[in-house]
Design a protein around this motif. Structure first.
Motif, PDB file in Angstrom:
ATOM      1  N   VAL A   1       0.839  -1.203   0.000  1.00 54.74           N
ATOM      2  CA  VAL A   1       0.000   0.000   0.000  1.00 54.74           C
ATOM      3  C   VAL A   1       0.880   1.261   0.000  1.00 54.74           C
ATOM      4  CG1 VAL A   1      -1.824   1.217   1.244  1.00 54.74           C
ATOM      5  CG2 VAL A   1      -1.709  -1.273   1.315  1.00 54.74           C
ATOM      6  N   LEU A   2       2.084   1.190   0.577  1.00 51.41           N
ATOM      7  CA  LEU A   2       2.947   2.354   0.685  1.00 51.41           C
ATOM      8  C   LEU A   2       3.887   2.539  -0.510  1.00 51.41           C
ATOM      9  CD1 LEU A   2       3.919   2.110   4.443  1.00 51.41           C
ATOM     10  CD2 LEU A   2       2.141   3.504   3.409  1.00 51.41           C
ATOM     11  N   THR A   3       3.900   1.603  -1.452  1.00 52.83           N
ATOM     12  CA  THR A   3       4.778   1.758  -2.612  1.00 52.83           C
ATOM     13  C   THR A   3       4.131   2.688  -3.626  1.00 52.83           C
ATOM     14  OG1 THR A   3       3.833  -0.202  -3.646  1.00 52.83           O
ATOM     15  CG2 THR A   3       5.811  -0.528  -2.321  1.00 52.83           C
ATOM     16  N   PHE A   4       4.942   3.268  -4.482  1.00 52.91           N
ATOM     17  CA  PHE A   4       4.429   4.215  -5.470  1.00 52.91           C
ATOM     18  C   PHE A   4       3.716   3.494  -6.610  1.00 52.91           C
ATOM     19  CE2 PHE A   4       8.033   6.556  -3.616  1.00 52.91           C
ATOM     20  CZ  PHE A   4       7.344   7.675  -3.184  1.00 52.91           C
ATOM     21  N   PRO A   5       2.604   4.053  -7.083  1.00 55.18           N
ATOM     22  CA  PRO A   5       1.922   3.458  -8.247  1.00 55.18           C
ATOM     23  C   PRO A   5       2.723   3.774  -9.514  1.00 55.18           C
ATOM     24  CG  PRO A   5       0.844   5.483  -7.602  1.00 55.18           C
ATOM     25  CD  PRO A   5       1.902   5.217  -6.560  1.00 55.18           C
ATOM     26  N   PRO A   6       2.449   3.081 -10.612  1.00 57.32           N
ATOM     27  CA  PRO A   6       3.155   3.397 -11.855  1.00 57.32           C
ATOM     28  C   PRO A   6       2.854   4.823 -12.302  1.00 57.32           C
ATOM     29  CG  PRO A   6       1.637   1.545 -12.137  1.00 57.32           C
ATOM     30  CD  PRO A   6       1.519   1.999 -10.732  1.00 57.32           C
ATOM     31  N   CYS A   7       3.825   5.459 -12.927  1.00 56.07           N
ATOM     32  CA  CYS A   7       3.668   6.836 -13.380  1.00 56.07           C
ATOM     33  C   CYS A   7       2.673   6.901 -14.538  1.00 56.07           C
ATOM     34  CB  CYS A   7       5.023   7.389 -13.816  1.00 56.07           C
ATOM     35  SG  CYS A   7       4.940   9.119 -14.280  1.00 56.07           S
ATOM     36  N   THR A   8       1.827   7.909 -14.523  1.00 54.35           N
ATOM     37  CA  THR A   8       0.826   8.074 -15.582  1.00 54.35           C
ATOM     38  C   THR A   8       1.034   9.353 -16.383  1.00 54.35           C
ATOM     39  OG1 THR A   8      -0.682   9.127 -14.023  1.00 54.35           O
ATOM     40  CG2 THR A   8      -0.929   6.750 -14.350  1.00 54.35           C
ATOM     41  N   CYS A   9       2.205   9.975 -16.258  1.00 55.94           N
ATOM     42  CA  CYS A   9       2.446  11.204 -17.015  1.00 55.94           C
ATOM     43  C   CYS A   9       2.566  10.874 -18.503  1.00 55.94           C
ATOM     44  CB  CYS A   9       3.680  11.937 -16.499  1.00 55.94           C
ATOM     45  SG  CYS A   9       5.243  11.259 -17.063  1.00 55.94           S
ATOM     46  N   PRO A  10       2.300  11.829 -19.383  1.00 58.68           N
ATOM     47  CA  PRO A  10       2.362  11.567 -20.830  1.00 58.68           C
ATOM     48  C   PRO A  10       3.730  11.076 -21.304  1.00 58.68           C
ATOM     49  CG  PRO A  10       1.358  13.700 -20.403  1.00 58.68           C
ATOM     50  CD  PRO A  10       1.857  13.188 -19.090  1.00 58.68           C
ATOM     51  N   ARG A  11       4.805  11.588 -20.725  1.00 60.66           N
ATOM     52  CA  ARG A  11       6.143  11.174 -21.145  1.00 60.66           C
ATOM     53  C   ARG A  11       6.379   9.698 -20.839  1.00 60.66           C
ATOM     54  NH1 ARG A  11      11.108  14.158 -18.525  1.00 60.66           N
ATOM     55  NH2 ARG A  11      10.690  12.649 -16.917  1.00 60.66           N
ATOM     56  N   CYS A  12       6.020   9.257 -19.649  1.00 62.90           N
ATOM     57  CA  CYS A  12       6.205   7.845 -19.288  1.00 62.90           C
ATOM     58  C   CYS A  12       5.246   6.959 -20.068  1.00 62.90           C
ATOM     59  CB  CYS A  12       6.015   7.639 -17.793  1.00 62.90           C
ATOM     60  SG  CYS A  12       7.333   8.369 -16.807  1.00 62.90           S
ATOM     61  N   GLY A  13       4.040   7.435 -20.313  1.00 63.11           N
ATOM     62  CA  GLY A  13       3.075   6.670 -21.096  1.00 63.11           C
ATOM     63  C   GLY A  13       3.560   6.454 -22.514  1.00 63.11           C
ATOM     64  N   ALA A  14       4.212   7.464 -23.098  1.00 65.07           N
ATOM     65  CA  ALA A  14       4.754   7.338 -24.448  1.00 65.07           C
ATOM     66  C   ALA A  14       5.873   6.299 -24.486  1.00 65.07           C
ATOM     67  CB  ALA A  14       5.264   8.689 -24.943  1.00 65.07           C
ATOM     68  N   ARG A  15       6.694   6.249 -23.449  1.00 70.79           N
ATOM     69  CA  ARG A  15       7.768   5.247 -23.386  1.00 70.79           C
ATOM     70  C   ARG A  15       7.196   3.842 -23.336  1.00 70.79           C
ATOM     71  NH1 ARG A  15      11.252   7.373 -18.609  1.00 70.79           N
ATOM     72  NH2 ARG A  15      11.395   9.512 -19.286  1.00 70.79           N
ATOM     73  N   LYS A  16       6.140   3.662 -22.579  1.00 66.55           N
ATOM     74  CA  LYS A  16       5.524   2.332 -22.475  1.00 66.55           C
ATOM     75  C   LYS A  16       4.968   1.890 -23.813  1.00 66.55           C
ATOM     76  CE  LYS A  16       4.208   2.716 -17.643  1.00 66.55           C
ATOM     77  NZ  LYS A  16       3.078   2.907 -16.725  1.00 66.55           N
ATOM     78  N   GLU A  17       4.344   2.813 -24.547  1.00 69.11           N
ATOM     79  CA  GLU A  17       3.776   2.472 -25.845  1.00 69.11           C
ATOM     80  C   GLU A  17       4.878   2.079 -26.846  1.00 69.11           C
ATOM     81  OE1 GLU A  17       0.601   2.063 -26.700  1.00 69.11           O
ATOM     82  OE2 GLU A  17       0.118   2.445 -24.589  1.00 69.11           O
ATOM     83  N   ARG A  18       6.006   2.803 -26.814  1.00 66.53           N
ATOM     84  CA  ARG A  18       7.112   2.510 -27.722  1.00 66.53           C
ATOM     85  C   ARG A  18       7.742   1.151 -27.422  1.00 66.53           C
ATOM     86  NH1 ARG A  18      10.904   6.926 -26.809  1.00 66.53           N
ATOM     87  NH2 ARG A  18       9.323   8.136 -25.785  1.00 66.53           N
ATOM     88  N   SER A  19       7.770   0.761 -26.153  1.00 67.68           N
ATOM     89  CA  SER A  19       8.428  -0.497 -25.783  1.00 67.68           C
ATOM     90  C   SER A  19       7.565  -1.717 -26.104  1.00 67.68           C
ATOM     91  CB  SER A  19       8.795  -0.492 -24.304  1.00 67.68           C
ATOM     92  OG  SER A  19       7.635  -0.479 -23.505  1.00 67.68           O
ATOM     93  N   ARG A  20       6.320  -1.529 -26.417  1.00 72.32           N
ATOM     94  CA  ARG A  20       5.432  -2.676 -26.721  1.00 72.32           C
ATOM     95  C   ARG A  20       5.595  -3.161 -28.108  1.00 72.32           C
ATOM     96  NH1 ARG A  20      -0.221  -1.117 -23.730  1.00 72.32           N
ATOM     97  NH2 ARG A  20       0.645  -1.212 -21.660  1.00 72.32           N
TER      98      ARG A  20
END
Length: 51
Positions: free
Chosen positions: A32-51
């Protein structure tokens, strides 16, 4: 885990402040105390490129 406290002088010599002491490592934080995954546009774009 072993912990020892000492002081390092400017000439490089050391002085023991506290002798060696056995300590237990801390437990990992609950999920519960760990950070959730980042949802900023820059990080979201990286995730899309890596797929």
């Amino acid at each position: 885990m072993t912990m020892m406290v000492y002081r390092v002088r400017s000439d490089g010599t050391t002085t023991m402040i506290r002798e060696r002491h056995e300590v237990a490592p801390a437990d990992p934080p609950p999920p519960v105390l760990t950070f959730p995954p980042c949802t900023c546009p820059r990080c979201g774009a990286r995730k899309e490129r890596s797929r």
